[in-house]
Design a protein around this motif. Structure first.
Motif, short mmCIF file in Angstrom:
data_model
loop_
_atom_site.label_atom_id
_atom_site.label_comp_id
_atom_site.label_asym_id
_atom_site.label_seq_id
_atom_site.Cartn_x
_atom_site.Cartn_y
_atom_site.Cartn_z
N GLN A 250 1.12 -2.85 9.57
CA GLN A 250 1.83 -1.89 8.72
C GLN A 250 0.93 -1.48 7.56
O GLN A 250 0.50 -2.33 6.77
N GLU A 252 0.22 0.78 4.10
CA GLU A 252 0.76 1.56 2.99
C GLU A 252 -0.34 2.53 2.54
O GLU A 252 -1.43 2.11 2.17
N GLU A 254 -1.69 6.20 0.48
CA GLU A 254 -1.47 7.17 -0.60
C GLU A 254 -2.23 8.45 -0.28
O GLU A 254 -3.42 8.41 0.03
N GLN A 259 3.08 8.23 -1.67
CA GLN A 259 2.87 7.05 -0.84
C GLN A 259 3.80 7.07 0.36
O GLN A 259 4.93 7.54 0.27
N ASP A 261 4.43 4.83 4.47
CA ASP A 261 4.06 3.73 5.36
C ASP A 261 3.83 4.26 6.77
O ASP A 261 4.50 5.21 7.21
#
Length: 419
Positions: A250, A252, A254, A259, A261
Motif C-alpha cells: 500500500q 501513500e 503525494e 495525497q 493511496d
C-alpha cells in the motif's frame, strides 16, 4: 559493426590517454621520447613531430612510449667504424652516416678512434688519408643515420635513468593517473547529458511494462509511505520494494499537494547476487547542474575504484575464480551488449574500463607500471638503482606470465561465449 566501432573508439581512447600521460610527464622531465605507439607489432601508420615518432601498430593490445635509456641503442658506433659526418652552422656534427655513405656526397668520412654520445659528445678519428687525427664536437640533438633512417642521439641528461626518482616515478604513474582523470571527465559528461540521480522518494520516470503505470503513478509523484512505513529517500523506498517480491504493498502518494493511496503488487526480478527482488517499474528522479556533474564524476570514479579493488581482493582470496575474469574476447562481447543499450550506458562502461585499466596497471606486478614503481621505490630506499639486467629479467618473466594469463582468460571467454 557497431560493436567493432565502439571497441576501437573506447580502447583507442583508453590506451591513448594512458600513454599520453606517460609522454607528457616524461617530456616535462626532459626525457627524450623516441616513439609514442598505439598497438604493438608492425607499423600501420606513422609521422614524426618534434623529437617523437607517433605510430599506430597492427596488434591492438595496448601501447607504449619508448623513452631513451630504457632499452639499448639500436645502433652502436665503435672504434674502427668508418662514418660520414655532416656539420651544422656552429661547426658541430649534426649527422653521422653509418652506412650507404656513397649516397651522400657532402660528408666528411673518418675512421672512428674514440666516440662519446652520452657525456662529452665528441667523435675522434682519422680522416680518409689515415694520417691526421681530428676531433669534432657533436650537437646534443645530432642524429645517426642507418639504412637511411635517422635516429636522434640520447645524451645521458636526456635518458630516463638520469632523472630523479620523483621525476621517473611521475612519468610512470602518470599513465594510470590519466585513466582515472578520463573516467572523471567521462562521468561528468554523462551527468551533464543524462542528469544525476536524486536521493528522494520521488518518481522520475514510469516504465511502460511496470505495475506503476497500471496503477496510475506519474513522473514527479512523491512516495510518502509504504505499508505505513514512512520513506524519505530513494534508497529507503527501493529497499522496501525489493524486499517484497510478488507482494501487494500500500503506497501513500503525494501529487500537486494532494495525497492519495494506491495498492500495487510488485513484480519479480533477479538481483546481482541471484536473489529475488521486487520492482514496480519506476526510475530515480534526475537533476542537471554543472557543480553536481563535477561532484558526480569524482564520487562515481571513487565508487568504481572501490568496487574493482574489492573484486580483485576476492580474486586473490579465492572468492572469485579465473572464470570471472574477462579478456579481450569477453570485453568485446560485453561492449557490444552495452552499445546496444545506448550511448549514455556506453559512457558509463567506458569510465569503468578506464578505472579498471588504471588499477590493473598499478598492481605491483613485473612489466606493469606498478611493478616499475616498486623498483623505483626500492632504489629510493637503497640509495642506488637495481641492476638494470636483473630488473629487465624480472620484467620479462612478468610479461611472459601476463601473456599466459591472457591466453587462459581468452580461452575461457571463447568457451563461455562461443562453445
Amino acid at each position: 559493426m557497431n560493436t567493432l566501432i565502439a571497441v576501437i573508439v573506447i580502447f583507442g581512447l583508453l590506451v591513448f590517454i594512458h600513454e599520453w600521460g606517460h609522454l607528457v610527464f616524461a617530456k616535462r622531465a626532459g626525457i627524450l621520447c623516441r616513439e609514442f605507439a598505439i598497438g604493438f607489432g608492425p607499423k600501420i601508420f606513422s609521422f614524426k613531430k618534434g623529437e617523437t615518432i607517433y605510430t599506430i601498430r597492427l596488434l591492438p593490445l595496448g601501447g607504449f612510449v619508448r623513452m631513451a635509456g630504457e632499452d639499448p641503442e639500436m645502433v652502436q658506433i665503435k672504434p674502427g667504424y668508418e662514418i660520414g659526418l655532416l656539420f651544422n652552422q656552429a661547426g658541430k656534427v649534426s649527422r653521422m652516416i653509418i652506412n650507404n655513405k656513397s649516397k651522400h656526397t657532402d660528408i666528411k668520412v673518418i675512421q672512428v678512434e674514440k666516440i662519446d654520445l652520452e657525456h662529452d659528445l665528441f667523435v675522434q678519428g682519422y680522416i680518409e688519408d689515415g694520417e691526421e687525427l681530428v676531433t669534432y664536437k657533436i650537437d646534443e640533438k645530432a642524429e645517426y643515420v642507418y639504412d637511411e633512417q635517422a635516429t636522434q642521439i640520447a645524451p645521458y641528461n636526456r635518458q630516463f635513468g638520469s632523472k630523479t626518482v620523483g621525476q621517473r616515478a611521475m612519468a610512470i604513474f602518470a599513465g594510470p593517473l590519466m585513466n582515472f582523470v578520463l573516467a572523471v571527465f567521462v562521468l561528468m559528461a554523462y551527468a551533464m547529458v543524462a542528469g544525476m540521480p536524486v536521493d528522494e522518494a520521488v518518481v522520475g520516470d514510469v516504465t511502460e511494462d511496470g505495475v506503476a503505470i497500471e496503477a496510475g503513478l506519474e513522473s514527479g509523484d512523491r512516495i510518502l509511505s509504504i505499508d505505513g512505513e514512512n520513506v524519505q529517500t530513494w534508497e529507503e523506498m527501493t529497499m522496501i520494494i525489493q524486499e517484497h517480491p510478488n507482494e501487494t504493498l500500500q503506497f501513500e502518494v503525494e501529487r500537486d499537494g494532494e495525497q492519495f493511496d494506491v495498492a500495487m503488487t510488485t513484480q519479480e526480478r533477479m538481483g546481482p547476487e541471484e536473489e529475488e527482488q521486487g520492482v514496480i517499474g519506476v526510475t530515480a528522479p534526475m537533476e542537471k547542474s554543472i557543480s553536481g556533474s563535477i561532484l558526480f564524476g569524482f564520487t562515481q570514479t571513487y565508487e568504481f575504484t572501490v568496487l574493482i579493488i574489492e573484486a580483485l581482493g576476492m580474486l586473490v582470496t579465492g572468492q572469485f575464480s579465473l572464470d570471472h575474469l574477462a579478456g579481450p574476447v569477453g570485453i568485446y562481447n560485453y561492449t557490444g551488449e552495452v552499445a546496444a543499450m545506448g550511448i549514455l550506458v556506453l559512457f558509463q562502461w567506458a569510465a569503468i574500463l578506464s578505472v579498471n585499466l588504471g588499477i590493473i596497471n598499478l598492481l605491483p606486478l613485473p612489466a606493469l607500471d606498478g611493478g616499475r614503481l616498486i623498483f623505483i621505490g626500492l632504489e629510493a630506499i637503497r640509495g642506488k638503482p637495481i641492476d638494470p639486467q636483473k630488473e629487465g629479467i624480472v620484467h620479462f618473466v612478468g610479461f611472459a606470465l601476463l601473456m599466459l594469463l591472457m591466453l587462459v582468460v581468452t580461452w575461457n571467454d571463447i568457451n563461455k561465449f562461443f562453445l
